[in-house]
Enzyme design. Structure first.
Site, PDB file in Angstrom:
ATOM      1  N   ASP A  11      38.875  -5.368 -16.028  1.00 12.30           N
ATOM      2  CA  ASP A  11      38.421  -4.090 -15.483  1.00 12.30           C
ATOM      3  C   ASP A  11      38.111  -4.175 -13.812  1.00 12.30           C
ATOM      4  O   ASP A  11      38.002  -5.152 -13.605  1.00 12.30           O
ATOM      5  CB  ASP A  11      37.348  -3.540 -16.245  1.00 12.30           C
ATOM      6  CG  ASP A  11      36.732  -2.039 -15.841  1.00 12.30           C
ATOM      7  OD1 ASP A  11      37.541  -1.123 -16.009  1.00 12.30           O
ATOM      8  OD2 ASP A  11      35.648  -2.217 -15.441  1.00 12.30           O
ATOM      9  N   SER A  12      37.980  -2.938 -13.321  1.00 10.07           N
ATOM     10  CA  SER A  12      37.686  -3.090 -11.889  1.00 10.07           C
ATOM     11  C   SER A  12      36.149  -3.440 -11.919  1.00 10.07           C
ATOM     12  O   SER A  12      35.735  -4.051 -10.652  1.00 10.07           O
ATOM     13  CB  SER A  12      37.789  -1.601 -11.357  1.00 10.07           C
ATOM     14  OG  SER A  12      37.197  -0.767 -12.098  1.00 10.07           O
ATOM     15  N   CYS A  74      40.497  -0.673 -18.310  1.00 10.50           N
ATOM     16  CA  CYS A  74      40.092   0.342 -17.395  1.00 10.50           C
ATOM     17  C   CYS A  74      41.133   1.527 -17.332  1.00 10.50           C
ATOM     18  O   CYS A  74      42.362   1.317 -17.018  1.00 10.50           O
ATOM     19  CB  CYS A  74      40.202  -0.725 -15.935  1.00 10.50           C
ATOM     20  SG  CYS A  74      40.167   0.444 -14.467  1.00 10.50           S
ATOM     21  N   GLU A 159      26.058   2.582 -12.744  1.00 12.54           N
ATOM     22  CA  GLU A 159      25.928   1.428 -12.188  1.00 12.54           C
ATOM     23  C   GLU A 159      24.767   1.283 -11.369  1.00 12.54           C
ATOM     24  O   GLU A 159      24.359   0.087 -11.383  1.00 12.54           O
ATOM     25  CB  GLU A 159      27.139   0.948 -11.259  1.00 12.54           C
ATOM     26  CG  GLU A 159      28.660   0.938 -12.099  1.00 12.54           C
ATOM     27  CD  GLU A 159      29.595   0.094 -11.356  1.00 12.54           C
ATOM     28  OE1 GLU A 159      29.345  -0.263 -10.032  1.00 12.54           O
ATOM     29  OE2 GLU A 159      30.723  -0.121 -11.752  1.00 12.54           O
ATOM     30  N   CYS A 193      36.818   7.179 -19.276  1.00  9.29           N
ATOM     31  CA  CYS A 193      36.378   6.216 -18.235  1.00  9.29           C
ATOM     32  C   CYS A 193      35.413   5.183 -19.003  1.00  9.29           C
ATOM     33  O   CYS A 193      34.496   5.596 -19.905  1.00  9.29           O
ATOM     34  CB  CYS A 193      35.711   6.603 -17.239  1.00  9.29           C
ATOM     35  SG  CYS A 193      34.791   5.426 -16.046  1.00  9.29           S
ATOM     36  N   HIS A 195      33.016   3.371 -18.322  1.00  7.47           N
ATOM     37  CA  HIS A 195      31.493   3.513 -18.038  1.00  7.47           C
ATOM     38  C   HIS A 195      30.847   4.627 -18.674  1.00  7.47           C
ATOM     39  O   HIS A 195      29.651   4.257 -19.145  1.00  7.47           O
ATOM     40  CB  HIS A 195      31.540   3.918 -16.507  1.00  7.47           C
ATOM     41  CG  HIS A 195      31.536   2.770 -15.464  1.00  7.47           C
ATOM     42  ND1 HIS A 195      32.870   2.284 -15.397  1.00  7.47           N
ATOM     43  CD2 HIS A 195      30.798   2.272 -14.881  1.00  7.47           C
ATOM     44  CE1 HIS A 195      32.337   1.261 -14.331  1.00  7.47           C
ATOM     45  NE2 HIS A 195      31.336   1.228 -13.990  1.00  7.47           N
TER      46      HIS A 195
END
Length: 274
Positions: A11-12, A74, A159, A193, A195
């Site tokens: 993942d990024s 991702c 984040e 996504c 996240h």
């Protein structure tokens, strides 16, 4: 026979840890090696060429560690890089290795959840711009209309652990309002996504009661388990000692602290350069 190795998960940054969490729950006996390219994140606003090159760097790194199978956990990398890597790079780089993504597993089954044939996608700008979800969903469910909404503020909010402040609720309401303006019969919304599951509770506050909210982790985990059953030759190359290793291209202290929230338990990472 080639030596068995962990399944690579890329993942990024941190988001892929929500997928890894479900992979470990579904396949606890398997070894997994996670890499977060935190030093070059976020990918969502970068060009197709840049995301492709960064993702290829990571895939080559996994192959150098001995991995035979790599999962791009991702959405942006899956949308902007996976097809090129599969079609143009693997045949010459490593024809016996495989790279999979998170978009195909979701699009193969999402139509089963909708009664109105209208589906909403919440994603990064990069994933929305790629149009990958409408294209893939049409292959499996041509009668379904897909509406997309880019949510560029959501990843930095998550984040920075700001999920419960007033500004966050403003952006959630704003993005969902835009989505349902596009299609007022949407009855399924996909968090496209990795996240976004961390903000699921807040998102559900503003969703109509009848709308189903889907996360990708469990879908991808079931899909990978099925893939390994259908490809025993690849399954044999996956080491099964239940070991997990974590790597980041940025500061390990930050990755360990923030990553534990995504993964659901403490983790200890090592630094690598790509």
């Amino acid at each position: 026979m080639q030596e068995a190795a962990p399944i690579g998960v890329f993942d990024s940054g941190y988001g892929g840890l929500t997928v890894l969490k479900e992979l470990v729950a579904q396949l606890p006996e398997y070894d997994f090696m996670y890499l977060g390219d935190n030093a070059r994140a976020p990918y969502g606003t970068r060009s197709f060429e840049t995301v492709y090159q960064y993702t290829l760097d990571a895939v080559k790194w996994f192959f150098a560690q001995g991995c035979h199978l790599v999962m791009l956990a991702c959405n942006t990398a899956s949308a902007k890089a996976l097809r090129s890597i599969q079609q143009n790079d693997l045949p010459t780089l490593a024809p016996d290795k495989r790279v999979l993504g998170v978009i195909r597993p979701s699009t193969e089954i999402i139509g089963q959840y909708s009664e109105t044939n209208e589906i909403g996608i919440l994603a990064t700008k990069g994933t929305v711009a790629s149009n990958s979800y409408p294209i893939e969903i049409e292959k499996f469910f041509p009668a379904i209309t897909v509406y997309q909404e880019a949510c560029p503020m959501w990843v930095p909010i998550i984040e920075n652990n700001e999920m419960d402040n007033v500004g966050t609720h403003h952006f959630i309401k704003k993005n969902l309002h835009h989505l349902f303006q596009k299609g007022d019969n949407i009855d399924v919304v996909l968090l496209a996504c990795t996240h976004y599951p961390l903000m699921r509770k807040q998102i559900e506050e503003y969703l109509p009661v009848a709308v189903k909210l889907l996360s990708q982790g469990e879908i991808v985990a079931r899909s990978l388990a099925d893939y390994l059953k259908r490809h025993p030759e690849m399954d044999e190359k996956c080491r099964k000692t239940g070991q997990l290793t974590f790597f980041t291209t940025d500061a390990t202290e930050d990755f360990d602290e923030k990553g534990s929230a995504f993964f659901g338990q403490a983790l200890a990472s090592q630094h690598v350069s790509l």
